[in-house]
Design a protein around this motif. Structure first.
Motif, PDB file in Angstrom:
ATOM      1  N   PRO A 167     -17.336  -1.000  11.521  1.00 15.89           N
ATOM      2  CA  PRO A 167     -16.296  -0.312  10.732  1.00 15.89           C
ATOM      3  C   PRO A 167     -15.849   1.015  11.340  1.00 15.89           C
ATOM      4  N   PHE A 168     -16.487   1.456  12.447  1.00 15.66           N
ATOM      5  CA  PHE A 168     -16.165   2.755  13.033  1.00 15.66           C
ATOM      6  C   PHE A 168     -15.304   2.656  14.293  1.00 15.66           C
ATOM      7  N   LEU A 169     -14.791   1.471  14.598  1.00 20.94           N
ATOM      8  CA  LEU A 169     -13.970   1.330  15.794  1.00 20.94           C
ATOM      9  C   LEU A 169     -12.698   2.156  15.680  1.00 20.94           C
ATOM     10  N   ARG A 170     -12.327   2.796  16.804  1.00 20.41           N
ATOM     11  CA  ARG A 170     -11.149   3.650  16.828  1.00 20.41           C
ATOM     12  C   ARG A 170      -9.879   2.845  17.101  1.00 20.41           C
ATOM     13  N   MET A 171      -8.758   3.383  16.627  1.00 18.09           N
ATOM     14  CA  MET A 171      -7.440   2.826  16.922  1.00 18.09           C
ATOM     15  C   MET A 171      -6.613   3.928  17.588  1.00 18.09           C
ATOM     16  N   LEU A 172      -6.346   3.763  18.856  1.00 18.27           N
ATOM     17  CA  LEU A 172      -5.606   4.774  19.601  1.00 18.27           C
ATOM     18  C   LEU A 172      -4.351   4.159  20.211  1.00 18.27           C
ATOM     19  N   PRO A 173      -3.182   4.814  20.066  1.00 19.68           N
ATOM     20  CA  PRO A 173      -2.987   6.069  19.312  1.00 19.68           C
ATOM     21  C   PRO A 173      -3.098   5.839  17.810  1.00 19.68           C
ATOM     22  N   ALA A 174      -3.556   6.856  17.096  1.00 20.61           N
ATOM     23  CA  ALA A 174      -3.751   6.735  15.649  1.00 20.61           C
ATOM     24  C   ALA A 174      -2.411   6.696  14.930  1.00 20.61           C
ATOM     25  N   PRO A 175      -2.230   5.781  13.989  1.00 21.61           N
ATOM     26  CA  PRO A 175      -0.981   5.746  13.216  1.00 21.61           C
ATOM     27  C   PRO A 175      -0.888   6.952  12.283  1.00 21.61           C
ATOM     28  N   LEU A 176       0.320   7.335  11.951  1.00 19.64           N
ATOM     29  CA  LEU A 176       0.526   8.453  11.033  1.00 19.64           C
ATOM     30  C   LEU A 176       0.239   8.068   9.586  1.00 19.64           C
ATOM     31  N   GLU A 177       0.297   6.772   9.268  1.00 22.82           N
ATOM     32  CA  GLU A 177       0.101   6.300   7.899  1.00 22.82           C
ATOM     33  C   GLU A 177      -0.659   4.985   7.918  1.00 22.82           C
ATOM     34  N   GLY A 178      -1.484   4.759   6.885  1.00 17.32           N
ATOM     35  CA  GLY A 178      -2.250   3.525   6.795  1.00 17.32           C
ATOM     36  C   GLY A 178      -1.475   2.436   6.078  1.00 17.32           C
ATOM     37  N   ARG A 179      -1.985   1.190   6.192  1.00 19.53           N
ATOM     38  CA  ARG A 179      -1.306   0.041   5.587  1.00 19.53           C
ATOM     39  C   ARG A 179      -1.477  -0.015   4.078  1.00 19.53           C
ATOM     40  N   ASP A 180      -2.363   0.771   3.541  1.00 17.01           N
ATOM     41  CA  ASP A 180      -2.654   0.810   2.105  1.00 17.01           C
ATOM     42  C   ASP A 180      -3.670  -0.274   1.743  1.00 17.01           C
ATOM     43  N   LEU A 181      -4.363  -0.042   0.648  1.00 11.48           N
ATOM     44  CA  LEU A 181      -5.327  -1.000   0.115  1.00 11.48           C
ATOM     45  C   LEU A 181      -4.583  -2.141  -0.560  1.00 11.48           C
ATOM     46  N   ASN A 182      -5.116  -3.337  -0.434  1.00 15.18           N
ATOM     47  CA  ASN A 182      -4.512  -4.495  -1.096  1.00 15.18           C
ATOM     48  C   ASN A 182      -4.260  -4.171  -2.577  1.00 15.18           C
ATOM     49  N   PRO A 183      -3.021  -4.337  -3.061  1.00 15.32           N
ATOM     50  CA  PRO A 183      -2.714  -3.988  -4.459  1.00 15.32           C
ATOM     51  C   PRO A 183      -3.625  -4.675  -5.479  1.00 15.32           C
ATOM     52  N   MET A 184      -4.085  -5.884  -5.178  1.00 17.29           N
ATOM     53  CA  MET A 184      -4.979  -6.570  -6.118  1.00 17.29           C
ATOM     54  C   MET A 184      -6.299  -5.823  -6.273  1.00 17.29           C
ATOM     55  N   LEU A 185      -6.651  -4.988  -5.277  1.00 10.62           N
ATOM     56  CA  LEU A 185      -7.916  -4.262  -5.322  1.00 10.62           C
ATOM     57  C   LEU A 185      -7.761  -2.855  -5.890  1.00 10.62           C
TER      58      LEU A 185
END
Length: 658
Positions: free
Chosen positions: A146-164
């Motif tokens: 769960p700690f893997l990096r994403m480079l370049p980092a996005p400015l915004e996340g995809r959001d949590l699944n609305p059902m959750l």
């Protein structure tokens, strides 16, 4: 650098678990007590570092560190803080980290609570748990980090699944995982018993409170999941025989059988092989549930959409665990086989019959869940196994089991005469039949077989439990609520909880009514004596969504009852639409309204349902949890009193009515 620190903490947790699974083994082989005692600090160390890892992941969620790929995929700056923290277990990697955290936590708890017990035996238990922790830590590090990096980092996340995005995410998954993983302790006690030569160790007594605690948590997790699906998905249902729902039900059934089998093994030294096998298969079914959720082989609204290769790794771990444990059982089970005589009319016989029915029910669900997949894998075509299959087979088995539940608490150990059994069972059976038929006629204005049987068995379970409690209190000269009475009271509460759940399930399944229609401002409908008036549509702006809310007034006999507010939500980041039902609950039923698709400028498709006594399902579950928790408390209280073996047998003799 917080994610890197969390990653290294996870690696250190793996290292401590690996040492915990090897160093004490060397001590056990060499009979070196110094090395054996390392099982305790290494268990604490593994838990500490895994706890640090999950805490740092939660901190990274709270600070919106989208350079971490897992956070970028499951969070967003607009997400409320408590959902950001709950999102830690909202996806595959984080949920499995919590799974691992639970496993290490159970191991640390066992180490602490049994630090003064038989050192050699408890070390074997801790070694088993440490090996499991090491294996799953390695799985997490290698294929699900769960700690893997994403480079370049996005400015915004995809959001949590609305059902959750619901309060259910905060409580349901943790409780479910704690219940799942808790059966690893029962498994570890079984493996320790199989690998030690001393058959006099009271491992069944030591295992019982941990099994009970796991069962309570799993019961709560299943009940919360059912409640969450009911009020969040907008379907108005509480159980769908979904593969993931089945995955949690199967270990619950075998765990129930395991709890009762442990009672016989502890008190009568009988059915020990049954107990060992149930411990092995219950934890294996928990792992199977983990595989179902994360493999992608079965379609489910609850499943994580992940790379199937991760599922293959989990399946390989499950296969190795089953092979090793069953080989150990085959090589050592004969040491636990001893002749124990008991009659056909005895508590042992009823427990064995009940456990057999639970095992058959579990096998039925297992076949129904996986048969379509196997059928497709063999290129035999596509088939669908749905609710009719499960209801047709599971419901009759359940009724048989409920009958044995009543007899199980009435019958004495060893043997009982036919006359004595008739004397004990005649009154509750007669009352159950009379009241069951009367209630069925009252609800149906006739006889519905399933509803009638449900009332009869529910009343039968309750009356037999209450009668058994009365007999045990009468047999005891001590009128105080001692340990034996406390455990009997726990049994009464849990069995009555089962009865309440039976009634709720039967009534809501057979007497729910619904209607679907087009509605807009000014429209009105009638259902089950209630009048529904659509007043207006209101626009709502939430933290990360917008919604259209229908204000529907409910009245009865011209009197205002409630204003129900179902919503149609639009999540902009995920570009998803969700129906948020409006619910007005009463003790005898719920009014459930769902706002579906918009049909024109003003009108919506509206679904109105009346669900009688649906709340009894969760009230019964709470009672079962309360009864189980009370039984666990009684077991730990017995441990805390430091009774001698002779004193500890006194409550058991009272329970056995000798």
């Amino acid at each position: 650098m917080i994610p890197e620190v969390g990653h290294y903490a996870l690696i250190l947790g793996f290292a401590f678990a690996l040492l915990g699974g090897t160093v004490p083994v060397v001590g056990l082989i060499k009979k070196d007590s110094y090395l054996t005692r390392y099982a305790w600090p290494l268990s604490y160390g593994a838990f500490l570092f895994i706890a640090i890892a999950i805490a740092l992941l939660a901190y990274s969620f709270a600070t919106d560190d989208f350079s971490v790929a897992y956070i970028a995929h499951h969070s967003n700056t607009q997400l409320p803080l408590f959902f950001k923290i709950a999102a830690v277990w909202g996806g595959h990697e984080g949920s499995f980290l919590f799974w691992l955290f639970s496993l290490s936590g159970w191991a640390a708890a066992v180490a602490y609570c049994y630090r003064k017990r038989d050192e050699q035996f408890i070390a074997r238990v801790l070694v088993t748990l440490a090996i499991l922790t090491a294996v799953f830590s390695l799985f997490l590090l290698m294929v699900s980090n769960p700690f893997l990096r994403m480079l370049p980092a996005p400015l915004e996340g995809r959001d949590l699944n609305p059902m959750l995005q619901d309060v259910g995410l905060i409580f349901h998954p943790p409780m479910l995982y704690l219940g799942y993983v808790g059966f690893a302790v029962s498994f570890a006690f079984a493996i320790a018993a199989l690998t030690t030569k001393d058959t006099t160790i009271p491992w069944a007594r030591w295992s019982r409170p941990w099994t009970g605690a796991s069962w309570v948590l799993l019961t709560g997790g299943i009940a919360l999941g059912s409640w969450w699906a009911y009020y969040e998905l907008g379907w108005g249902g509480w159980w769908f025989w979904d593969p993931v729902e089945n995955a949690s039900l199967m270990p619950w059934l075998t765990g129930t059988a395991l709890m009762h089998s442990l009672i016989i093994t502890e008190h009568r030294k009988a059915l020990t092989s049954w107990t060992l096998l149930l411990a092995i298969f219950t934890f294996s079914l928990s792992l199977l549930g983990t595989f179902i959720v994360r493999s992608g082989v079965l379609t489910s609204v609850h499943a994580f959409a992940v790379d199937p290769t991760r599922g293959v790794s989990l399946l390989a771990i499950l296969g190795v665990l089953l092979i090793v444990s069953l080989v150990l059982f085959a090589l050592n089970a004969d040491r636990f086989t001893r002749p124990v005589k008991f009659g056909f009319l005895s508590k042992e016989a009823t427990f064995l019959a009940g456990n057999s029915l639970l095992a058959v029910a579990t096998l039925t669900i297992l076949l129904g869940t996986f048969y379509p997949m196997v059928f497709q894998a063999l290129d035999l075509g596509n088939i669908s196994v749905g609710a009719p299959y499960f209801n047709t087979l599971f419901v009759p088995l359940s009724f048989l089991f409920f009958i044995f539940m009543g007899f199980g608490v009435l019958i004495r150990w060893h043997r009982v005469s036919t006359d004595d059994l008739i004397t004990r069972a005649l009154a509750p059976m007669s009352v159950s039949i009379v009241l069951g038929v009367a209630f069925s006629v009252w609800f149906e204005r006739g006889i519905n077989l399933i509803v009638c049987l449900s009332f009869i068995t529910a009343i039968w379970i309750s009356l037999t439990a209450i009668q058994a409690f009365y007999f045990r209190r009468t047999a005891s000269r001590d009128r105080k609520l001692g340990l034996a009475s406390l455990r009997s009271l726990a049994m009464v509460i849990a069995h009555c909880g089962v009865a309440v759940t039976i009634i709720g399930a039967a009534l809501v399944s057979h007497y729910s009514v619904e209607m679907s229609n087009k509605m807009g401002p000014g429209d009105a409908l009638n259902l089950s004596g209630y009048q529904f008036s659509y007043r207006e549509t209101e626009l709502i702006i939430g933290p990360n969504y917008t919604a259209e809310q229908a204000n529907i007034e409910v009245s009865k006999d011209g009197k205002f009852e409630a204003m129900i507010l179902p919503q149609r939500r639009h999540y902009t980041v995920r570009t998803m639409n969700m129906s948020e039902p409006g619910i007005k609950w009463y003790w005898k039923g719920d009014i459930y309204i769902t706002l579906a698709e918009k049909l024109n400028r003003t009108d919506y498709a509206v679904r109105i349902q009346y669900k009688p006594y649906v709340r009894w399902l969760w009230i019964g579950s709470i009672m079962m949890m309360l009864g189980g928790a009370l039984a666990v408390f009684a077991r730990f209280k017995l441990k805390a009193t430091q009774l001698s073996e002779k004193e500890a047998l006194v409550p058991a003799t009272i329970v056995m009515w000798k």
